[in-house]
Design an enzyme around this catalytic site. Structure first.
Site, PDB file in Angstrom:
ATOM      1  N   PHE A   1      55.510  54.297 -52.232  1.00 56.13           N
ATOM      2  CA  PHE A   1      54.720  55.637 -52.674  1.00 56.13           C
ATOM      3  C   PHE A   1      54.867  57.378 -52.799  1.00 56.13           C
ATOM      4  O   PHE A   1      54.139  57.957 -52.944  1.00 56.13           O
ATOM      5  CB  PHE A   1      52.622  55.684 -52.217  1.00 56.13           C
ATOM      6  CG  PHE A   1      52.407  54.232 -52.335  1.00 56.13           C
ATOM      7  CD1 PHE A   1      51.686  54.160 -54.042  1.00 56.13           C
ATOM      8  CD2 PHE A   1      52.200  53.231 -51.757  1.00 56.13           C
ATOM      9  CE1 PHE A   1      51.232  53.162 -54.031  1.00 56.13           C
ATOM     10  CE2 PHE A   1      51.590  52.449 -51.915  1.00 56.13           C
ATOM     11  CZ  PHE A   1      51.262  52.192 -53.433  1.00 56.13           C
TER      12      PHE A   1
ATOM     13  N   ASP B   1      57.382  47.737 -55.246  1.00 63.18           N
ATOM     14  CA  ASP B   1      58.935  47.787 -55.792  1.00 63.18           C
ATOM     15  C   ASP B   1      59.531  49.998 -55.355  1.00 63.18           C
ATOM     16  O   ASP B   1      58.021  50.764 -55.433  1.00 63.18           O
ATOM     17  CB  ASP B   1      59.214  48.613 -57.147  1.00 63.18           C
ATOM     18  CG  ASP B   1      60.472  47.462 -57.617  1.00 63.18           C
ATOM     19  OD1 ASP B   1      61.177  46.855 -56.890  1.00 63.18           O
ATOM     20  OD2 ASP B   1      60.131  47.959 -58.895  1.00 63.18           O
TER      21      ASP B   1
ATOM     22  N   HIS C   1      45.140  48.126 -56.729  1.00 60.71           N
ATOM     23  CA  HIS C   1      45.629  49.419 -56.178  1.00 60.71           C
ATOM     24  C   HIS C   1      45.414  50.929 -57.008  1.00 60.71           C
ATOM     25  O   HIS C   1      44.978  51.002 -57.831  1.00 60.71           O
ATOM     26  CB  HIS C   1      46.943  49.017 -57.490  1.00 60.71           C
ATOM     27  CG  HIS C   1      48.446  49.472 -57.044  1.00 60.71           C
ATOM     28  ND1 HIS C   1      48.250  50.702 -57.939  1.00 60.71           N
ATOM     29  CD2 HIS C   1      49.651  48.854 -56.467  1.00 60.71           C
ATOM     30  CE1 HIS C   1      49.883  50.939 -57.042  1.00 60.71           C
ATOM     31  NE2 HIS C   1      50.318  49.829 -56.559  1.00 60.71           N
TER      32      HIS C   1
ATOM     33  N   TYR D   1      60.613  53.377 -56.725  1.00 56.69           N
ATOM     34  CA  TYR D   1      60.763  54.536 -57.609  1.00 56.69           C
ATOM     35  C   TYR D   1      62.295  53.769 -58.369  1.00 56.69           C
ATOM     36  O   TYR D   1      62.694  53.705 -57.724  1.00 56.69           O
ATOM     37  CB  TYR D   1      60.324  55.246 -57.337  1.00 56.69           C
ATOM     38  CG  TYR D   1      58.880  56.175 -57.285  1.00 56.69           C
ATOM     39  CD1 TYR D   1      57.740  55.858 -58.548  1.00 56.69           C
ATOM     40  CD2 TYR D   1      58.835  56.309 -55.456  1.00 56.69           C
ATOM     41  CE1 TYR D   1      56.125  55.501 -57.375  1.00 56.69           C
ATOM     42  CE2 TYR D   1      57.354  57.372 -55.815  1.00 56.69           C
ATOM     43  CZ  TYR D   1      55.992  56.253 -56.309  1.00 56.69           C
ATOM     44  OH  TYR D   1      54.933  56.694 -55.908  1.00 56.69           O
TER      45      TYR D   1
END
Length: 225
Positions: free
Chosen positions: A79, A66, A189, A68
């Site tokens: 990221f 998703d 993760h 930010y």
């Protein structure tokens, strides 16, 4: 919708843009804007991953989930955050692993990963938009069908790509990848909730470069400005 992406991707994905699910995405986003909803990333950056990493230059895929959902963060690369925004916790953990793996120190106040994208690292979120301060708010509007198609296209039409899958969600995409032609690296993760359960020590950055060099492909310079 302004589909701002490098031309090679427009050719590869042209059939997707005319499919009903993609038209539903466009309609949904237009409706959100009419309702004065704030959406991230900004419209011109929704397809930034495709704009920065041409299909014919693609060497590596990093899969996120998703964008930010905070102001000024998302800019279409998983990221990564825009200039001037401190790196979020998951990215800090990525930096820690890079330093441990290849000895490259990372900047404490810099989180823009465009340099990686421009070297052939497709930094792809499964969902390309999100409503401000509402994580996963656009997870059901059709984006996953689009990004699954992207992964499948890469798998079908390229060879020797390194797919980096961090966490359960990303690892579910493994079924879309032909592992007789490509490489898959899996780990936990990098989130603070799971990084110490198998992300730290995964050495995916050096392993990726080893796999590229084995094919005679120039490795990624993971060092950031």
């Amino acid at each position: 919708m302004d589909i701002k992406m490098e031309q090679s991707w427009k050719e590869v994905l042209k059939q997707e843009f005319s499919k009903p699910y993609f038209q539903q995405i466009v309609t949904f986003l237009k409706t959100e804007k009419l309702q004065k909803k704030i959406i991230y990333p900004p419209g011109s950056l929704i397809f930034n991953a495709f704009d920065q990493t041409p299909f014919h230059h693609l060497k590596v895929v990093i899969l996120g989930q998703d964008p930010y959902h905070g102001a000024g963060q998302a800019h279409g690369l998983c990221f990564s955050v825009q200039d001037g925004v401190p790196p979020p916790p998951s990215l800090i953990n990525i930096y820690k692993e890079i330093e441990s793996d290849i000895g490259v120190g990372m900047p404490a106040r810099y989180g823009n990963l465009t340099k990686w994208a421009q070297q052939g690292v497709l930094m792809l979120n499964a969902f390309l938009t999100v409503r401000a301060n509402e994580p996963a708010s656009h997870s059901k509007i059709g984006w996953e069908e689009f990004t699954n198609s992207v992964i499948k296209k890469i798998s079908d039409e390229k060879k020797g790509v390194v797919f980096i899958l961090w966490g359960k969600f990303a690892q579910e995409k493994q079924v879309l990848i032909d592992e007789t032609k490509h490489y898959v690296l899996k780990a936990a993760h990098p989130s603070p909730f799971s990084a110490d359960k198998g992300f730290f020590g995964c050495r995916h950055f050096s392993k990726t470069n080893e796999l590229l060099m084995k094919q005679g492909i120039e490795p990624i310079d993971w060092k950031l400005p």
